[in-house]
Every structure is written in C-alpha cells, then in structure tokens.
Design a protein around this motif. Structure first.
Motif, mmCIF file in Angstrom:
data_model
loop_
_atom_site.group_PDB
_atom_site.id
_atom_site.type_symbol
_atom_site.label_atom_id
_atom_site.label_comp_id
_atom_site.label_asym_id
_atom_site.label_seq_id
_atom_site.Cartn_x
_atom_site.Cartn_y
_atom_site.Cartn_z
ATOM 1 N N ARG A 174 0.836 -1.201 0.000
ATOM 2 C CA ARG A 174 0.000 0.000 0.000
ATOM 3 C C ARG A 174 0.864 1.242 0.000
ATOM 4 O O ARG A 174 0.601 2.205 -0.723
ATOM 5 N N GLU A 175 1.919 1.199 0.831
ATOM 6 C CA GLU A 175 2.803 2.356 0.910
ATOM 7 C C GLU A 175 3.423 2.621 -0.454
ATOM 8 O O GLU A 175 3.480 3.762 -0.908
ATOM 9 N N ALA A 176 3.866 1.540 -1.110
ATOM 10 C CA ALA A 176 4.491 1.709 -2.425
ATOM 11 C C ALA A 176 3.515 2.368 -3.391
ATOM 12 O O ALA A 176 3.877 3.284 -4.133
ATOM 13 N N ALA A 177 2.252 1.907 -3.341
ATOM 14 C CA ALA A 177 1.260 2.493 -4.246
ATOM 15 C C ALA A 177 0.977 3.936 -3.880
ATOM 16 O O ALA A 177 0.798 4.796 -4.742
ATOM 17 N N GLN A 178 0.990 4.196 -2.581
ATOM 18 C CA GLN A 178 0.657 5.538 -2.107
ATOM 19 C C GLN A 178 1.733 6.547 -2.505
ATOM 20 O O GLN A 178 1.432 7.669 -2.872
ATOM 21 N N VAL A 179 3.002 6.095 -2.409
ATOM 22 C CA VAL A 179 4.119 6.984 -2.733
ATOM 23 C C VAL A 179 3.967 7.525 -4.139
ATOM 24 O O VAL A 179 4.080 8.727 -4.382
ATOM 25 N N VAL A 180 3.688 6.604 -5.063
ATOM 26 C CA VAL A 180 3.572 7.009 -6.452
ATOM 27 C C VAL A 180 2.515 8.090 -6.605
ATOM 28 O O VAL A 180 2.630 9.002 -7.403
ATOM 29 N N SER A 181 1.467 7.982 -5.783
ATOM 30 C CA SER A 181 0.368 8.915 -5.995
ATOM 31 C C SER A 181 0.598 10.262 -5.337
ATOM 32 O O SER A 181 0.200 11.267 -5.874
ATOM 33 N N TYR A 182 1.221 10.317 -4.164
ATOM 34 C CA TYR A 182 1.315 11.640 -3.538
ATOM 35 C C TYR A 182 2.568 12.406 -3.917
ATOM 36 O O TYR A 182 2.608 13.613 -3.788
ATOM 37 N N LEU A 345 -9.477 6.652 4.522
ATOM 38 C CA LEU A 345 -9.852 6.405 3.136
ATOM 39 C C LEU A 345 -9.439 4.998 2.736
ATOM 40 O O LEU A 345 -8.626 4.366 3.400
ATOM 41 N N ARG A 346 -9.995 4.548 1.637
ATOM 42 C CA ARG A 346 -9.610 3.246 1.109
ATOM 43 C C ARG A 346 -8.460 3.470 0.138
ATOM 44 O O ARG A 346 -8.273 4.574 -0.359
ATOM 45 N N ILE A 347 -7.705 2.421 -0.150
ATOM 46 C CA ILE A 347 -6.510 2.613 -0.972
ATOM 47 C C ILE A 347 -6.850 3.216 -2.331
ATOM 48 O O ILE A 347 -6.187 4.158 -2.781
ATOM 49 N N ASP A 348 -7.913 2.731 -2.962
ATOM 50 C CA ASP A 348 -8.234 3.295 -4.278
ATOM 51 C C ASP A 348 -8.669 4.744 -4.166
ATOM 52 O O ASP A 348 -8.425 5.551 -5.062
ATOM 53 N N GLN A 349 -9.286 5.078 -3.013
ATOM 54 C CA GLN A 349 -9.715 6.462 -2.842
ATOM 55 C C GLN A 349 -8.522 7.384 -2.600
ATOM 56 O O GLN A 349 -8.531 8.538 -3.016
ATOM 57 N N VAL A 350 -7.490 6.855 -1.928
ATOM 58 C CA VAL A 350 -6.284 7.660 -1.742
ATOM 59 C C VAL A 350 -5.641 7.931 -3.088
ATOM 60 O O VAL A 350 -5.258 9.063 -3.404
ATOM 61 N N LEU A 351 -5.527 6.884 -3.890
ATOM 62 C CA LEU A 351 -4.926 7.063 -5.211
ATOM 63 C C LEU A 351 -5.751 8.048 -6.028
ATOM 64 O O LEU A 351 -5.208 8.924 -6.695
ATOM 65 N N THR A 352 -7.079 7.918 -5.931
ATOM 66 C CA THR A 352 -7.942 8.847 -6.665
ATOM 67 C C THR A 352 -7.728 10.273 -6.183
ATOM 68 O O THR A 352 -7.538 11.190 -6.977
ATOM 69 N N THR A 353 -7.741 10.442 -4.850
ATOM 70 C CA THR A 353 -7.580 11.784 -4.297
ATOM 71 C C THR A 353 -6.282 12.409 -4.795
ATOM 72 O O THR A 353 -6.265 13.552 -5.245
ATOM 73 N N CYS A 354 -5.202 11.647 -4.708
ATOM 74 C CA CYS A 354 -3.909 12.231 -5.029
ATOM 75 C C CYS A 354 -3.728 12.408 -6.533
ATOM 76 O O CYS A 354 -3.271 13.447 -6.989
ATOM 77 N N LEU A 355 -4.043 11.388 -7.290
ATOM 78 C CA LEU A 355 -3.739 11.455 -8.718
ATOM 79 C C LEU A 355 -4.831 12.151 -9.512
ATOM 80 O O LEU A 355 -4.562 12.893 -10.434
ATOM 81 N N LYS A 356 -6.072 11.896 -9.150
ATOM 82 C CA LYS A 356 -7.157 12.401 -9.986
ATOM 83 C C LYS A 356 -7.574 13.813 -9.582
ATOM 84 O O LYS A 356 -8.051 14.571 -10.422
#
Lengths: 409, 401, 176
Positions: A174-182, A345-356
């Motif tokens: 999750r952290e790895a995915a999160q890093v890319v997004s924020y 938040l859920r992981i997909d929502q974090v990615l959405t928040t940061c990237l989208k």
C-alpha cells in the motif's frame, strides 16, 4: 553557516593549541568535524524531543477531542513525561524478531526511516537573513528535503517485506502504491513558491516573504492559497497520517508494516513519523507561511537585525526560529486534529484523491500562479500591495548561490 | 510461484501474481471479538471470504438442559452481551409463552422501557465500533460516553452494568427505584442533541459515505434467503419488524405504542425530514443504509422510551413477580422470536414436564446475518471487509453461544 | 393463512408425505416423512398461497431417555427430531415442520441418520444444518459444505445428544 562556524572553531582551536606552541590552519578538518557533530547533535535532539512532545500533544489533544483527559499523572500535572515513561518501557521490552523474517533488513528498516527523517533536517533553515540557522546551506534545499524524505518509504517497504507477515506485506505494498500517488502533486505544489521566489534555496524562499503576513506566499494570489491546502493534504499523505494511514490501517491490517515490531525498534518508526511530520510542517511553513517571518515583523520592528550588530541579529534569528517552530507545531496540531476526526480512506480512494484530484488541481494552480506572477510581478497579497524593496532584491541571481563560494563540508 | 516455462525462448513479460490466503482473526482488531475470516486475496482484491466461527462457543444450549428457566437467565445475558436486557426478555417471554403467563400492565411497560433503552445502548456500540472499523476513533468514545449513562441507569435499576438478569420470567427482579424515571428523562433530553453529533461525524461525513455507499450490497431477496433480520434486513428495504409482525405475546407488549418500522419505503424513511438526507451515491441494502437504519432506530427508541415512561407512571400495581426458581414447566414445546437490537433472537424450548427443560435451542440473529458475509464480500477490497462485517454488527457471543 | 388451512391443503396435495398434524399444541406442527422433506419444503416455499420464504431456525432434538428406569416408562421410542421453523415475510404466517429420524442409520451405532438438505431452498439452512450436524449428528445429504461449525473439526461425538459424554482429554486439555 557551516564554513563560518568551522572557521571560527578552527580559530578557537588555533588559540588553544597556540598555548602548546602549535597552530591550526583556518580550514582544518577538525573544525569541520566538530561543527558537524554540533549540528547533528542539535538536530537529533530537535527530532527526538519534538517526537516526545508531539506524542504527548497527540495524546492530550486526542483526549480532549474525545471528551477525556489524556495522560495526567507522569511528570506532574499534565502528564508531560508520559512519553518518556513509555519510551523507558519500550526500552525494556523484549525485542522480538519473527521466525522467517529477513533479519538484517528487519533490523535496519526502522533506522532507515529515522535516518531519512533526520536527514531532511540538515537542509531545513530555522532562521535566515545574513547568517541563517541551517546545518547545511544548500542552494537546492527544497529538492534535498523532498528527496531525503522520499527515502523514508524504503523503511516501510523494507519492514513490510522483511517481517514475513502477510499483513506487513499488505502495508508495504500500500505504501508503495501511495508513494507514487502523492509524490507527484507534492512536487508540483512545492514548485509554485520556488517559481515565485526564483530559487530553490530555502533560506531565500523564507526571506522573500519577510515583512508582514501580507508578503506570505500563502496570500500571494488565490492560486497559492489553494495550493497550500493541496500541499498540506499531500504532506499528510506523505507522512502516513490519517486519513491516509493505509500502511498501518489498524482496523484492516492489524498494524500494517510494523505489525511484527516491538520495543525500541517499533518506537523508531514513531520517531520517524513524528520527525517527518515536523519536517513537512517546517517545509510548509517556510514555503507558504513566511518561514521565520511572522505575521507581524516583530524582530525588525524591534531592530533585531544583523545591520545593528551580531547580538541583535542573533536575537532576531532566535525569535525567527521560535516563530517558525510555532507555525510548524500549529500545522502538526492540525494533522493531529484531522487524525482524530476523520475515518480512513480506502486505498483506491487515496490514489484517486492524489492522482485524480490533487495532481490536476496542483497543475492548474501552478499555471495560474505563473500567469499571475507574469502579469503582475513584485506584487503581493493577491496583487493588492507592492512587494517591499527587500523582498524583491533577493530575487537577483547574484545574491543566490552560496555553494559556489567553495567546497562544502 | 514457480511455474515452468515450457519454451525457453518464450520470455514472460507479464508480472505473475498469486492468490494469497490471509487469516483475518480470530485475533484481529476489527473482527468484533473472535471471528475468523479466511480471505483469498489477489493483491488488495478479496475473491473469497470464508467465516469460521465457534471460538466463543460456551455450550449455552447444553447448559440450558441442566438449569431451570430462571437459572438460565444469566446465561442469556452472555449471548448478546451488548444487549443483555433484550436477551433476558426474549427468554422470559419464551418461558411465559409455555407457561401461558402474562405480566401485569406495569411490568409490560417496564419491559418496553428497559428493552428500548437496551436497544439504544446496543446500537450505540454498533455505531461506535463501526466508526472504529473505518478508522476513526472519536465517535467510538462519544458513543461509549452516552452508553455509559444508560449503563448507570441500568446499574441503578438492577445492580449490574453488563449482565443484568433484570427482566426475568414473570416480570422483573425488582421495580425501578425512586427517582429513576427523572434521571432517565434527563438522560434522554441530553442525549437527543448528541445524535446530531454522530450524524456529523459519521452519517454525513464525506469519507464515511465514500467508504460505505454501494459497499456490501444486500438485495432484499438475498437478505430473506439468508435469514437476515433486524437492521440488516430493514437496511435492504424489507419492511419487517417483530415488534409489529411478531407473535401476539410479543407484539401485545407494544400495543398502544405509537411507532413506525424504520425502513425505506418509496425512497423515504419515516419522518426523514428530521434526519440527514440520504446521499445519492448510496444504494438500498449497502453498508450505509444498514448503519442509517440503526441510527434512526436509536431516535425511534428514544420516543418509545418516553412513551413507556408515561405509561409506566400511569399504571398501578405490581411490576410482575418472578416465577419460582424451580417451577415445573408444562410438557410441550414453544418457539418465540423477539426483535433484539441485532435482529430476531429466537428461543426454542422443549419441555417434558419437569422444572428443567428437555432441550433449549437458541436461534441467533447474528448467526444468520454473518452467514451472508461471503456473498457481500465477494470481489471487494480488503478495506471493505471490516466495513461490511462491521455493518452487520455481529456479536460473537451470540453467534457461538 | 391459518395453520388448519395450511395443514389441510398440504395433506390434500402431498398426501402421505404428511405423517402427523398436531394443531392443539402451543405452536402447532406438522410432521413430515423424512424421505419426502424436500418435496414438502419446495411446495411450502413456492406455492403462492404459502410462500414460506423465511427459514428461522433448524433445531435438532434428541429424544432419548438415558435413565433406564424412566426409559421403561416413556411413551416414545428413542429418536431424533429435526424441527424447522418457517414463516412468510410477505404473507405473515408461520409454520413448524418436524421430521423424525432414527438416532443411528439402520440402528448401527456411529452411522449418522441422513436427511435431505434444504440449503438449496433457503440459504439460512446452510449454517443451521451444519450446526445440527455438529451438535446433534444428522447427516444432511446434498449439503454444499457439511463440516462442523461450532466445535473444532477434529471433535469427536455430538454434544447435544443425550448419551454424549464429554471426552476426558482434548489435545492435552483436561475435559472432565
């Protein structure tokens, strides 16, 4: 500062050894070494003590938010020594390593995180002007801080991978995915003040906002105002604080990447977390909230400036440092407040928040701020006021590079 | 992981992934006790959830074959330990149905009063714990703060705070002490505005809605098929509540009480203008609706408690004396379900004419509610599993008995 | 629909599948022949006049008097009962079905009696039948996943049978 301090130390050494009939050249390595230890010692204490204070603050604030008292006993009235007592308890706890863990990586992971968190402080100035309070004055300070903070992710991924636990692994991924997004929107946010100041030097970034709060980049134009909040959101995500604490996500992943950690090693993760919180808050304060230049320029009103002599200048810097730390603590408090209010938040929502959301907003604000800056340069406070003379001068390229003077430490 | 590449010239470019089996529980922060869920995951996506229960099995049915009904009351407390009063009531009514015993008027209102207070306390825990499942801690303590006041009232009435054994076969062990009703009134007055706080922190919170809307969709057909009950069933839009649709011995308790079943009809909840609006992204039968039904039931129970207090004060006579400890039961068998906070709690009692039942069977609402988890969690994310299980609001003590 | 009407209609439709009707009891019940349970259950669920869509509970009752003195006086032969509590959410009526089973299949001790699983009609039955299997020892045929549910998988015996004796030891844990 480092050179000056090293030289002064060498000068002192020269005087001391002079009594023994020997001399120390001005650029001797001893002075540099002592200076380095001095800085690291100071920063280490800043991080460790701030972690203690923040954990206490967090518990106290959380307690108050939740209609209870928080710690009340240890250390007298406000339980202000509670964290220290907890630290002592953690010291005495058994240091467990799970069978099947990659022992080497498992053991170094917390230290990697702590070092990264501490490393960021090397380039963060606490006061500016002619004699900035900074361990290593870099003309690419912003870049250095972000880069070094980025290393902290490794500690989470290493810990998750090395723990031989599925929950930890989930946390790491999750952290790895999160890093890319924020990281993307965070970088974009930071670029805006850099562009306005025309420098990546944190000291200059801070000093460009000197004077009243009207000169802060937060209030420079509507775009910077928005981008500060984007920065704050991404910074919260970057330090894994709720609502972005997916890597530990207590109710889902037990404790995420640090599920298998105990005792002191575990507490190092916390020191790193609180250290990073302080670091991103300091960075935010320098970039947007005028750094050591307060809402009211108390220091210059009192005449505490280097022109009036080193003592006054030094006092002015001390005041600026207190000012900066106060702003940073305020931002940390907001982070604490948010944590105890919002669900995760859920992981997909974090990615959405940061990237989208954050990335396009940051990009649009960047363009807006750039256009604004081109349309009316040297104007501040949403273009209503003329920037003071001093703030403009600093943008001159000749005043910027310090590193070029010669080698550094 | 190791698969042989048959043709050595073929280079695999895809990342090969594997499914992973993860044990969520029995020791896990969000499985409400000792539930064990085996998740088959592919990355963050859960492809299959298998609940394993029985970690809290305490042989309640076997114990029931060795005790008289009144002695069994404390064991019912420990089934749904968050709603002990309602468990007591369910068992007491079952035995009364066998004995053909009716409690006096005052006892009836006392029971409604206590049962609805129990429902409020239980839903508060459900609500707070659900916040915890979604990663917010503060609503949990806000809920417990209010629940604590209810427990104080219960303690004053019966001396216990969790396992009450208060409502018993024939009535209640004691009448309410003097001044209790005033305290209860004061509590309700103070409690009603607090509910808005919960709505702000959870029901209408954007992140909360994002986490719960459209997650764990339970269709009404599936809910009925799996024997779901209580807020889980009504959250799917099935208009069914035993307080209205149950057997006479139970529904007569609520005679001349004014209340409406909380359930969405034609896109509206009863009196929904007083409550926060239903967000458009939610779907009937998702986690949000189950949560919302619980919240509205709290409001409704407050109304019922107020009515019960009025009627209790107006009625004369005894609150109902408990039967003898070793009273003989007539031969026969009865089954009775009552609307406990978590759903329909049923007791099946077979008697052969002695004081001790031949067989006691407990139909647990959460048992059936939980059995629908594999359906709800198919294809969701790991983070949704606590969200779904939390929205079912299960209590393991009741499931494992 | 009233119990009497249901019972009459059932007898009319399925005739000898209905073994007994007891309408005087507090909860009137209908006894069904074990072999024809599925037939009756399907009819009860699908017939528009009944629509028993909700299965509340499946209970196993062991009728065995362990005390030999009393056993001589009991009116019934030792047997197992499986009791189904049904209701219809739409039509708001209730029904109790009973099935009598031998305690052991063909009186061979250790061979569990068999009964058709109704899990394909009501999903509730899935877990409830597992519980009856676990605690009372009834083997439900065509059950999707007949495993113990409350007791550990390697547990021996069926605890709610009247002749059950608690094991002396389970994995090193003292039982009695």
């Amino acid at each position: 500062m480092d050179r000056d301090v090293a030289n002064s130390l060498n000068f002192l050494l020269d005087k001391l050894t002079g009594l023994l009939g020997r001399s120390v050249p001005e650029d001797h390595v001893a002075g540099h070494l002592i200076a380095a230890f001095l800085y690291v010692g100071l920063l280490l204490h800043l991080v460790a003590v701030s972690a203690l204070v923040f954990i206490w603050m967090e518990r106290k604030i959380a307690g108050r938010i939740q209609d209870r008292l928080g710690p009340t006993r240890v250390g007298g009235k406000f339980g202000w020594l509670q964290t220290l007592a907890d630290g002592l308890k953690l010291l005495t706890k058994e240091d467990l390593t799970p069978t099947g863990a990659d022992l080497f990586l498992f053991r170094i992971a917390p230290y990697v995180g702590f070092c990264a968190s501490l490393g960021a402080f090397i380039a963060i100035p606490f006061a500016g002007q002619d004699f900035p309070f900074v361990a290593q004055h870099l003309n690419v300070g912003v870049f250095f801080v972000l880069a070094v903070m980025g290393i902290e992710v490794f500690s989470v991924i290493l810990a998750g991978y090395a723990s031989a636990s599925k929950w930890s692994l989930f946390g790491a991924m999750r952290e790895a995915a999160q890093v890319v997004s924020y990281e993307v929107p965070l970088g974009l946010c930071v670029v805006v003040p850099v562009m306005l100041a025309g420098s990546m030097d944190l000291v200059h970034l801070g000093d460009k906002q000197q004077g009243w709060f009207t000169n802060w980049y937060l209030l420079h134009d509507p775009f910077t105002f928005v981008i500060f909040w984007v920065y704050f959101t991404c910074a919260t995500a970057s330090v894994n604080r709720a609502p972005f604490d997916l890597a530990e996500a207590e109710s889902e992943l037990v404790a995420g990447f640090h599920t298998e950690y105990s005792g002191l090693r575990w507490s190092f993760f916390f020191m790193a977390e609180y250290g990073s919180m302080l670091a991103v808050s300091l960075l935010g304060a320098i970039l947007f909230l005028g750094g050591w230049h307060g809402p009211v320029p108390v220091a210059s009103l009192l005449g505490l400036a280097w022109e009036n002599g080193p003592v006054w200048g030094y006092l002015g810097n001390l005041l600026g440092m207190v000012n900066l730390l106060a702003k940073a603590v305020l931002l940390v408090t907001v982070m604490i407040w948010v944590r105890w209010t919002l669900p995760r938040l859920r992981i997909d929502q974090v990615l959405t928040t940061c990237l989208k959301y954050c990335t396009p907003i940051a990009a649009a604000m960047f363009l807006g701020a750039a256009t604004w800056h081109m349309a009316m340069p040297d104007r501040v406070f949403a273009g209503l006021l003329q920037a003071p003379e001093a703030n403009r001068l600093l943008a001159e390229p000749s005043a910027t590079p310090r590193l070029q003077k010669g080698g550094n430490l | 992981m190791a698969t042989t590449v048959e043709d050595p010239r073929v280079i695999e470019v895809d990342v090969r992934t594997d499914e992973m089996l993860v044990n969520m529980g029995p020791q896990h922060p969000s499985t409400h006790g000792v539930l064990r869920l085996v998740l088959r995951t592919d990355g963050e996506v859960v492809s299959e959830v298998t609940p394993h229960i029985g970690y809290l099995h305490r042989c309640a049915e076997k114990i029931g074959e060795n005790l008289t009904p009144r002695q069994y009351i404390p064991y019912t407390d420990r089934m749904d330990y968050l709603a002990g009063m309602n468990m007591n009531l369910g068992w007491a009514l079952t035995v009364e149905k066998l004995l053909d015993l009716r409690v006096p008027e005052k006892g009836r209102h006392l029971r409604v009063l206590i049962a609805e207070m129990g429902r409020i306390a239980s839903h508060l825990v459900g609500m707070g714990a659900y916040g915890l499942d979604l990663g917010t801690f503060s609503p949990f303590l806000y809920a417990f703060r209010e629940r604590e006041k209810i427990l104080d009232l219960f303690e004053e009435a019966c001396g216990a705070r969790l396992t009450y054994s208060y409502l018993t076969v024939g009535g209640a062990t004691a009448d309410l002490p003097k001044g209790w009703l005033e305290k209860c009134e004061a509590f309700l007055d103070q409690f009603v505005p607090v509910i808005d706080e919960y709505h702000t922190l959870l029901t209408t919170n954007t992140i909360f809605i994002k986490r719960t809307a459209g997650i764990g969709l339970l269709s009404p057909e599936m809910a009925i098929d799996y024997g779901c009950s209580g807020p889980v069933l009504r959250g799917s839009g099935v208009d069914h509540d035993l307080r209205r649709d149950g057997e006479t011995i139970y529904t007569s308790m609520y005679d001349d009480y004014n209340f409406e079943i909380i359930c969405e009809r034609d896109g509206h909840y009863p009196q929904d203008q007083d409550y926060p609006p239903v967000p458009i992204e939610t779907m009937l039968g998702d986690c949000w609706h189950r949560f919302y039904v619980r919240m509205l039931e709290v409001v409704q129970s407050v109304g019922l408690v107020r009515q019960a207090m009025e009627k209790y004060q107006a009625s004369e006579g005894s609150h109902g004396e408990p039967i003898k400890l070793n009273q003989k039961l007539p031969p026969g068998e009865v089954y009775l379900e009552t609307e406990a906070p978590r759903g329909q709690m049923g007791f099946y009692l077979v008697s052969d004419g002695k004081a001790i039942p031949w067989r006691v069977r407990v139909r647990s609402s959460c048992f059936s509610n939980l059995s629908v988890t594999p359906e709800l969690c198919r294809g969701c994310l790991i983070a949704d599993v606590p969200a779904v299980v939390g929205s079912l609001d299960v209590v393991m003590g009741e499931i494992d008995r | 629909m009233e119990f009497q009407a249901i019972a009459e209609r059932l007898q009319e439709r399925l005739g000898d599948a209905i073994v007994a009707v007891e309408s005087e009891a507090i909860d009137p019940w209908i006894e069904v022949a074990p072999a024809r349970l599925m037939e009756v259950a399907t009819a009860l669920r699908d017939d528009p006049a009944w629509l028993f869509d909700y299965l509340h509970c499946i209970s196993g009752v062991d009728l065995l008097e362990t005390d030999p003195k009393k056993a001589a006086k009991t009116e019934w032969e030792p047997h197992l009962q499986v009791v189904y509590h049904l209701s219809s959410i739409r039509l708001k009526h209730r029904l109790v079905l009973k099935v009598h089973l031998p305690r052991w299949k063909e009186d061979q001790e250790g061979e569990l009696p068999e009964l058709a699983s109704v899990a394909s009609l009501w999903n509730t039955a899935n877990w409830h039948e597992r519980e009856v299997y676990d605690l009372c020892g009834v083997r439900f045929t065509n059950h999707p996943n007949l495993r113990r549910i409350l007791c550990p998988e390697d547990w021996v015996g069926y605890p709610l049978r009247k002749d059950y004796e608690m094991p002396l030891e389970y994995h090193g844990i003292r039982g009695r």
